[in-house]
Design a protein around this motif. Structure first.
Motif, PDB file in Angstrom:
ATOM      1  N   GLY A   4       0.674  -1.416  -0.189  1.00 19.00           N
ATOM      2  CA  GLY A   4       0.041  -0.047  -0.018  1.00 19.00           C
ATOM      3  C   GLY A   4       1.003   1.093   0.205  1.00 19.00           C
ATOM      4  O   GLY A   4      -0.227   2.705  -0.113  1.00 19.00           O
ATOM      5  N   LYS A   5       1.757   1.235   0.532  1.00 17.84           N
ATOM      6  CA  LYS A   5       3.032   1.774   0.496  1.00 17.84           C
ATOM      7  C   LYS A   5       3.803   1.625   0.254  1.00 17.84           C
ATOM      8  O   LYS A   5       4.526   0.774   0.722  1.00 17.84           O
ATOM      9  N   ASN A   6       5.220   2.483  -0.010  1.00 12.54           N
ATOM     10  CA  ASN A   6       6.853   2.355  -0.110  1.00 12.54           C
ATOM     11  C   ASN A   6       7.797   2.463   1.363  1.00 12.54           C
ATOM     12  O   ASN A   6       7.383   3.549   1.991  1.00 12.54           O
ATOM     13  N   LEU A   7       8.081   1.977   1.827  1.00 12.98           N
ATOM     14  CA  LEU A   7       9.003   1.853   3.516  1.00 12.98           C
ATOM     15  C   LEU A   7       9.830   2.830   3.711  1.00 12.98           C
ATOM     16  O   LEU A   7      10.387   2.976   4.178  1.00 12.98           O
ATOM     17  N   TYR A   8      10.573   3.015   2.448  1.00 13.28           N
ATOM     18  CA  TYR A   8      11.348   3.974   1.869  1.00 13.28           C
ATOM     19  C   TYR A   8      11.690   5.135   2.262  1.00 13.28           C
ATOM     20  O   TYR A   8      12.225   5.198   3.398  1.00 13.28           O
ATOM     21  N   TYR A   9      10.324   5.650   2.817  1.00 16.92           N
ATOM     22  CA  TYR A   9      10.569   6.856   3.318  1.00 16.92           C
ATOM     23  C   TYR A   9       9.757   6.618   5.144  1.00 16.92           C
ATOM     24  O   TYR A   9       9.827   8.090   5.684  1.00 16.92           O
ATOM     25  N   TYR A  10       9.772   5.677   5.280  1.00 13.29           N
ATOM     26  CA  TYR A  10       9.408   5.446   6.823  1.00 13.29           C
ATOM     27  C   TYR A  10      10.407   5.170   7.353  1.00 13.29           C
ATOM     28  O   TYR A  10      10.938   4.281   7.033  1.00 13.29           O
ATOM     29  N   SER A  11      10.621   5.699   8.901  1.00 10.73           N
ATOM     30  CA  SER A  11      10.605   4.776  10.260  1.00 10.73           C
ATOM     31  C   SER A  11       9.964   3.287  10.756  1.00 10.73           C
ATOM     32  O   SER A  11       8.306   3.672  10.858  1.00 10.73           O
ATOM     33  N   ILE A  12      10.095   2.239  10.961  1.00 11.85           N
ATOM     34  CA  ILE A  12       9.543   1.303  10.720  1.00 11.85           C
ATOM     35  C   ILE A  12      10.426   1.097  12.879  1.00 11.85           C
ATOM     36  O   ILE A  12      11.865   0.740  12.776  1.00 11.85           O
ATOM     37  N   GLY A  13       9.422   0.363  13.086  1.00 11.55           N
ATOM     38  CA  GLY A  13       9.558  -0.208  15.060  1.00 11.55           C
ATOM     39  C   GLY A  13       9.380  -0.702  15.047  1.00 11.55           C
ATOM     40  O   GLY A  13       8.101  -1.660  14.219  1.00 11.55           O
ATOM     41  N   TRP A  14       9.837  -1.904  15.686  1.00 14.88           N
ATOM     42  CA  TRP A  14       9.494  -3.080  15.693  1.00 14.88           C
ATOM     43  C   TRP A  14       9.181  -3.139  17.572  1.00 14.88           C
ATOM     44  O   TRP A  14      10.404  -2.958  18.176  1.00 14.88           O
ATOM     45  N   PHE A  15       8.433  -4.383  18.026  1.00 10.90           N
ATOM     46  CA  PHE A  15       7.906  -4.017  19.500  1.00 10.90           C
ATOM     47  C   PHE A  15       7.376  -5.310  19.510  1.00 10.90           C
ATOM     48  O   PHE A  15       7.167  -6.144  19.398  1.00 10.90           O
ATOM     49  N   ARG A  16       7.258  -5.717  20.885  1.00  6.43           N
ATOM     50  CA  ARG A  16       7.045  -7.193  21.711  1.00  6.43           C
ATOM     51  C   ARG A  16       6.210  -6.781  22.927  1.00  6.43           C
ATOM     52  O   ARG A  16       6.080  -5.987  23.586  1.00  6.43           O
TER      53      ARG A  16
END
Length: 131
Positions: A26-38
């Motif tokens: 749906g969108k290009n992650l290239y432009y976004y910070s991405i986090g992993w959480f648990r």
């Protein structure tokens, strides 16, 4: 609209490894910070790792103290996917792992780690570390 799907969880013995994937559509992650959480049973959600956008100056990464030196976050722009390589897993790593994206491309990892701008979450993938 952006959709995230995690995969790669499972049962592993202490000291083992897993690689989690966070595939986006749906969108290009290239432009976004991405986090992993648990989130472990009976505990609050905690941030694990974050990666800055590829479009940022350094595309830097950050890690919780509890996983530094054991986990590595990375991204494959061609696959629009963010990974979390987890080595030397410990029983205390047992949790449901989620990836998350912010509502805006200007959000950085500091923002995500403070819980700001988090808008899109995957369904989670269960990691169980046990002998």
């Amino acid at each position: 609209q952006l959709k995230l799907v995690e995969s790669g969880g499972g049962l592993v013995q202490p000291g083992g490894s897993l690689r989690l994937s966070c595939a986006a559509s749906g969108k290009n992650l290239y432009y976004y910070s991405i986090g992993w959480f648990r989130q472990a049973p009976g505990k609050e959600r905690e941030g694990v790792s974050c990666i800055m956008p590829t479009s940022s100056i350094d595309g830097s990464t950050s890690y919780a103290d509890s996983v530094k030196g054991r986990f590595t976050i990375s991204r494959d722009n061609a696959k629009n996917t963010v990974y979390l390589q987890m080595n030397n897993l410990k029983p205390e790593d047992t949790a449901v792992y989620y990836c998350a994206a912010p509502s805006t491309v200007v959000a950085n990892c500091d923002d995500l780690e403070r819980g700001l701008y988090l808008e899109v979450w995957g369904q989670g993938t269960l990691v169980t570390v046990s002998s």
